[in-house]
Structures are given as structure tokens and as C-alpha cells.
Design a protein around this motif. Structure first.
Motif, PDB file in Angstrom:
ATOM      1  N   ALA A   2       0.670  -1.003  -0.014  1.00  0.00           N
ATOM      2  CA  ALA A   2       0.065   0.023  -0.060  1.00  0.00           C
ATOM      3  C   ALA A   2       0.982   1.319   0.081  1.00  0.00           C
ATOM      4  N   MET A   3       0.312   2.164  -0.638  1.00  0.00           N
ATOM      5  CA  MET A   3       1.011   3.453  -0.763  1.00  0.00           C
ATOM      6  C   MET A   3       0.276   4.727   0.016  1.00  0.00           C
ATOM      7  N   ASN A   4       0.911   5.635   0.684  1.00  0.00           N
ATOM      8  CA  ASN A   4       0.078   6.832   1.411  1.00  0.00           C
ATOM      9  C   ASN A   4       0.610   8.144   0.875  1.00  0.00           C
ATOM     10  N   VAL A  62      -3.440  11.786   4.376  1.00  0.00           N
ATOM     11  CA  VAL A  62      -4.486  12.259   3.608  1.00  0.00           C
ATOM     12  C   VAL A  62      -5.340  11.144   2.695  1.00  0.00           C
ATOM     13  N   ALA A  63      -4.451  10.156   2.237  1.00  0.00           N
ATOM     14  CA  ALA A  63      -4.909   9.131   1.471  1.00  0.00           C
ATOM     15  C   ALA A  63      -4.207   7.906   1.222  1.00  0.00           C
ATOM     16  N   ASP A  89      -8.537   4.787   0.793  1.00  0.00           N
ATOM     17  CA  ASP A  89      -9.204   5.578   1.800  1.00  0.00           C
ATOM     18  C   ASP A  89      -8.691   6.998   1.833  1.00  0.00           C
ATOM     19  N   TYR A  90      -9.557   7.760   2.331  1.00  0.00           N
ATOM     20  CA  TYR A  90      -9.471   9.365   2.370  1.00  0.00           C
ATOM     21  C   TYR A  90      -9.407   9.773   3.736  1.00  0.00           C
ATOM     22  N   ALA A  91      -8.754  10.691   4.152  1.00  0.00           N
ATOM     23  CA  ALA A  91      -9.254  11.678   5.165  1.00  0.00           C
ATOM     24  C   ALA A  91     -10.625  12.443   5.028  1.00  0.00           C
ATOM     25  N   ASP A  92     -11.317  12.480   6.125  1.00  0.00           N
ATOM     26  CA  ASP A  92     -12.617  13.320   6.011  1.00  0.00           C
ATOM     27  C   ASP A  92     -12.379  14.842   5.253  1.00  0.00           C
ATOM     28  N   THR A 135      -8.027  12.489  -5.254  1.00  0.00           N
ATOM     29  CA  THR A 135      -8.301  11.093  -5.882  1.00  0.00           C
ATOM     30  C   THR A 135      -6.798  10.499  -5.663  1.00  0.00           C
ATOM     31  N   ILE A 136      -6.715   9.249  -4.997  1.00  0.00           N
ATOM     32  CA  ILE A 136      -5.309   8.693  -5.087  1.00  0.00           C
ATOM     33  C   ILE A 136      -5.436   7.514  -6.052  1.00  0.00           C
TER      34      ILE A 136
END
Length: 115
Positions: free
Chosen positions: A32-34, A47-48, A58-61, A68-69
Motif C-alpha cells: 500500500a502507498m500513502n 491524506v489518502a 481511503d481518504y481523510a474526511d 483522488t489517489i
């Protein structure tokens, strides 16, 4: 492991930017990358994130519906498309990966949202 971010800059509120992170030194598609960011005087925040095959994100609210990641495993690159940017999005943005043997960060790219 090397992570190199690019694509930051100065943009007006409501504008868009696309960040890129070129990765090397590990099996990119297995992890996974963030994207994180850190604004002046604040703690670094997630952030994502995107899983290895790119099917789950997944994203921060605070960025849902605007950021978009995505990833291209053939190019060992992860992207962050940022739309409808706000002044509060101003920060240094970092690419991150957690591998079995350690956690790695890029050098960061500055994003400034201002009129």
C-alpha cells in the motif's frame, strides 16, 4: 527504497494539482502507498492511501470528494489528484510506504493554495 515526489506548486483556491511519487527499491505492487501532509505548526496527517492492487482507497474526511489517489504499478508511481483546492490544503505533501523492513518517506513537495 527511494520515493521522489513532484507536482507541487502555487495554485488559486478552487484550482487543481496532480502530485506524483516515483518509487524504487522494493516490489511496488506488493505494498500500500500513502500520501501525508504537514502544514506549518501542525502534525503530519494521513491524506489518502491505496492498497497494492489499487482496488481499495481511503481518504481523510477533509479531502473526501476532492482528492483522488491512484497508482500505476507498471510505472511504480502513485498519484494524488487534488481538485477544488482550499487554502487549508496548503502543506508539504509526502509520499509514504510501510514495508516489512521499515517505513520510508519522500522528501516532500510544497503545495500552496492562495489567491
Amino acid at each position: 527504497v527511494q520515493l521522489v515526489e513532484s507536482g507541487g506548486g502555487l495554485v488559486q483556491p478552487g484550482g487543481s494539482l496532480r502530485l506524483s511519487c516515483a518509487a524504487s527499491g522494493f516490489t511496488f505492487s506488493s505494498y500500500a502507498m500513502n500520501w501525508y501532509r504537514q502544514a506549518p505548526g501542525k502534525e503530519r496527517e494521513l491524506v489518502a492511501g491505496i492498497e497494492g492492487a489499487g482496488r481499495r482507497t481511503d481518504y481523510a474526511d477533509s479531502v473526501k470528494g476532492r482528492f483522488t489517489i491512484s497508482r500505476d504499478n507498471a510505472k511504480n508511481t502513485v498519484y494524488l489528484q487534488m481538485d477544488s483546492l482550499k487554502p487549508e490544503d496548503t502543506a508539504v505533501y509526502y509520499c509514504n510506504v510501510k514495508t516489512y523492513w521499515g517505513t520510508y518517506w519522500g522528501q516532500g513537495t510544497q503545495v500552496t493554495v492562495s489567491s
